[in-house]
Design a protein around this motif. Sequence first.
Motif, PDB file in Angstrom:
ATOM      1  N   LEU A   2       0.959  -1.174  -0.040  1.00  0.00           N
ATOM      2  CA  LEU A   2       0.101   0.191  -0.100  1.00  0.00           C
ATOM      3  C   LEU A   2       0.997   1.254   0.039  1.00  0.00           C
ATOM      4  CD1 LEU A   2      -2.792  -1.123   2.699  1.00  0.00           C
ATOM      5  CD2 LEU A   2      -2.933  -1.179   0.164  1.00  0.00           C
ATOM      6  N   THR A   3       0.165   2.133  -0.663  1.00  0.00           N
ATOM      7  CA  THR A   3       1.079   3.695  -0.475  1.00  0.00           C
ATOM      8  C   THR A   3       0.537   4.214   0.779  1.00  0.00           C
ATOM      9  OG1 THR A   3      -0.931   4.814  -1.296  1.00  0.00           O
ATOM     10  CG2 THR A   3       0.670   3.981  -3.056  1.00  0.00           C
ATOM     11  N   SER A   4       1.482   5.450   1.097  1.00  0.00           N
ATOM     12  CA  SER A   4       1.170   6.034   2.292  1.00  0.00           C
ATOM     13  C   SER A   4      -0.340   6.583   2.222  1.00  0.00           C
ATOM     14  CB  SER A   4       1.883   7.326   2.602  1.00  0.00           C
ATOM     15  OG  SER A   4       3.307   6.813   2.710  1.00  0.00           O
ATOM     16  N   LYS A   5      -0.714   7.077   1.258  1.00  0.00           N
ATOM     17  CA  LYS A   5      -2.351   7.510   1.243  1.00  0.00           C
ATOM     18  C   LYS A   5      -3.198   6.552   1.419  1.00  0.00           C
ATOM     19  CE  LYS A   5      -5.090  10.129  -1.800  1.00  0.00           C
ATOM     20  NZ  LYS A   5      -5.469  10.831  -3.237  1.00  0.00           N
ATOM     21  N   GLU A   6      -3.028   5.329   0.824  1.00  0.00           N
ATOM     22  CA  GLU A   6      -3.768   4.065   1.141  1.00  0.00           C
ATOM     23  C   GLU A   6      -3.788   3.631   2.551  1.00  0.00           C
ATOM     24  OE1 GLU A   6      -3.816   1.822  -3.315  1.00  0.00           O
ATOM     25  OE2 GLU A   6      -2.060   1.785  -1.971  1.00  0.00           O
ATOM     26  N   ILE A   7      -2.762   3.613   3.168  1.00  0.00           N
ATOM     27  CA  ILE A   7      -2.593   3.317   4.715  1.00  0.00           C
ATOM     28  C   ILE A   7      -3.379   4.322   5.561  1.00  0.00           C
ATOM     29  CG2 ILE A   7      -0.809   2.916   6.614  1.00  0.00           C
ATOM     30  CD1 ILE A   7       1.267   1.910   4.448  1.00  0.00           C
ATOM     31  N   ALA A   8      -2.979   5.519   5.166  1.00  0.00           N
ATOM     32  CA  ALA A   8      -3.745   6.716   5.916  1.00  0.00           C
ATOM     33  C   ALA A   8      -5.140   6.343   5.921  1.00  0.00           C
ATOM     34  CB  ALA A   8      -3.313   7.758   5.290  1.00  0.00           C
ATOM     35  N   HIS A   9      -5.766   5.968   4.641  1.00  0.00           N
ATOM     36  CA  HIS A   9      -7.207   5.817   4.545  1.00  0.00           C
ATOM     37  C   HIS A   9      -7.650   4.693   5.408  1.00  0.00           C
ATOM     38  CE1 HIS A   9     -11.172   5.771   2.640  1.00  0.00           C
ATOM     39  NE2 HIS A   9     -10.989   4.763   2.395  1.00  0.00           N
ATOM     40  N   GLU A  10      -6.935   3.567   5.216  1.00  0.00           N
ATOM     41  CA  GLU A  10      -7.429   2.510   6.079  1.00  0.00           C
ATOM     42  C   GLU A  10      -7.179   2.700   7.679  1.00  0.00           C
ATOM     43  OE1 GLU A  10      -4.472  -1.344   6.589  1.00  0.00           O
ATOM     44  OE2 GLU A  10      -5.591  -1.435   4.713  1.00  0.00           O
ATOM     45  N   LEU A  11      -6.266   3.467   7.860  1.00  0.00           N
ATOM     46  CA  LEU A  11      -6.414   3.775   9.706  1.00  0.00           C
ATOM     47  C   LEU A  11      -6.877   5.020  10.024  1.00  0.00           C
ATOM     48  CD1 LEU A  11      -2.315   2.751  10.019  1.00  0.00           C
ATOM     49  CD2 LEU A  11      -4.424   1.340  10.360  1.00  0.00           C
ATOM     50  N   GLY A  12      -7.444   5.727   9.015  1.00  0.00           N
ATOM     51  CA  GLY A  12      -8.083   6.984   9.391  1.00  0.00           C
ATOM     52  C   GLY A  12      -7.269   7.931  10.011  1.00  0.00           C
ATOM     53  N   LEU A  13      -5.876   8.020   9.448  1.00  0.00           N
ATOM     54  CA  LEU A  13      -5.074   9.053   9.548  1.00  0.00           C
ATOM     55  C   LEU A  13      -4.649   9.728   8.424  1.00  0.00           C
ATOM     56  CD1 LEU A  13      -2.644   6.653  11.470  1.00  0.00           C
ATOM     57  CD2 LEU A  13      -4.338   8.249  12.521  1.00  0.00           C
ATOM     58  N   SER A  14      -3.753  10.925   8.370  1.00  0.00           N
ATOM     59  CA  SER A  14      -3.311  11.617   7.318  1.00  0.00           C
ATOM     60  C   SER A  14      -2.327  11.024   6.698  1.00  0.00           C
ATOM     61  CB  SER A  14      -2.960  13.078   7.873  1.00  0.00           C
ATOM     62  OG  SER A  14      -1.738  13.124   8.470  1.00  0.00           O
ATOM     63  N   PRO A  15      -2.114  11.410   5.642  1.00  0.00           N
ATOM     64  CA  PRO A  15      -1.106  10.538   4.721  1.00  0.00           C
ATOM     65  C   PRO A  15       0.415  11.230   5.236  1.00  0.00           C
ATOM     66  CG  PRO A  15      -2.498  11.098   3.113  1.00  0.00           C
ATOM     67  CD  PRO A  15      -3.087  11.836   4.454  1.00  0.00           C
ATOM     68  N   ARG A  16       0.449  12.314   5.627  1.00  0.00           N
ATOM     69  CA  ARG A  16       1.447  12.992   6.360  1.00  0.00           C
ATOM     70  C   ARG A  16       2.179  12.135   7.644  1.00  0.00           C
ATOM     71  NH1 ARG A  16       6.195  15.159   6.138  1.00  0.00           N
ATOM     72  NH2 ARG A  16       6.799  16.413   7.721  1.00  0.00           N
ATOM     73  N   THR A  17       1.083  11.849   8.454  1.00  0.00           N
ATOM     74  CA  THR A  17       1.205  11.163   9.709  1.00  0.00           C
ATOM     75  C   THR A  17       1.905   9.769   9.178  1.00  0.00           C
ATOM     76  OG1 THR A  17      -0.406  11.905  10.922  1.00  0.00           O
ATOM     77  CG2 THR A  17       0.446   9.790  11.323  1.00  0.00           C
ATOM     78  N   ILE A  18       1.273   9.278   8.342  1.00  0.00           N
ATOM     79  CA  ILE A  18       2.215   7.819   7.606  1.00  0.00           C
ATOM     80  C   ILE A  18       3.404   8.007   7.347  1.00  0.00           C
ATOM     81  CG2 ILE A  18       1.628   5.932   6.122  1.00  0.00           C
ATOM     82  CD1 ILE A  18      -0.257   6.056   8.559  1.00  0.00           C
ATOM     83  N   ASP A  19       3.642   9.116   6.462  1.00  0.00           N
ATOM     84  CA  ASP A  19       5.002   9.482   5.966  1.00  0.00           C
ATOM     85  C   ASP A  19       5.877   9.680   7.022  1.00  0.00           C
ATOM     86  OD1 ASP A  19       4.291   9.366   3.173  1.00  0.00           O
ATOM     87  OD2 ASP A  19       3.902  11.463   2.870  1.00  0.00           O
ATOM     88  N   ASP A  20       5.367  10.205   8.006  1.00  0.00           N
ATOM     89  CA  ASP A  20       6.455  10.461   9.208  1.00  0.00           C
ATOM     90  C   ASP A  20       6.729   8.947   9.845  1.00  0.00           C
ATOM     91  OD1 ASP A  20       6.309  13.080   8.924  1.00  0.00           O
ATOM     92  OD2 ASP A  20       4.770  13.496  10.535  1.00  0.00           O
TER      93      ASP A  20
END
Length: 179
Positions: free
Chosen positions: A135-153
């Motif tokens: 998954l991309t950061s955006k897809e992980i963020a969507h799955e977890l209900g977080l921002s893509p920036r949080t996932i990138d961090d």
Amino acid sequence: MDIETLAFEEAPVGIVLTECRIIRACNLTFSSMLGYRREDLIGQSFRMLYPSGEEFDRIRDIGLEPLKRDEYYSDERMMSTANGVMIWCRFRAHSLTPSDPLAQVVMSFTRIADTPPVALSPRERQVLGGIGRGLTSKEIAHELGLSPRTIDDVRARLLRRFSVRNAAELLAKLTYLDQ
């Protein structure tokens, strides 16, 4: 012992049959991989093999669509052993009841590697699980209900911790840690 039973028991991968996420049968490879006696797993919820109830609930819907289409689903995920050590596994599943995909599922688990000596936070495990599923950061963020920036961090923190340049190197490093 008949040939089918022998093949099940001696398979080089862990094999499990579940009904509604309850373990109904498993081979010795699966129980020993996770540090349990087989009889301690039969009749138990798969919940006991995940680091948290949240992770168990979150992972439920991952892969449902291929199972509904009578296809196989595969990913890589963290599983908790009897003594609490997290291991990295390659997971594969096929539903015997595509119209109700979790009613009966045959799964296989192959150990890839133990988690690194540095403990991973629940969030790091979630992000690593998403990365392992491609998954991309955006897809992980969507799955977890977080921002893509949080996932990138979180992803950047993992890359720094393991001194790698990208997600592929991170997964490769985790895959070969104990070899």
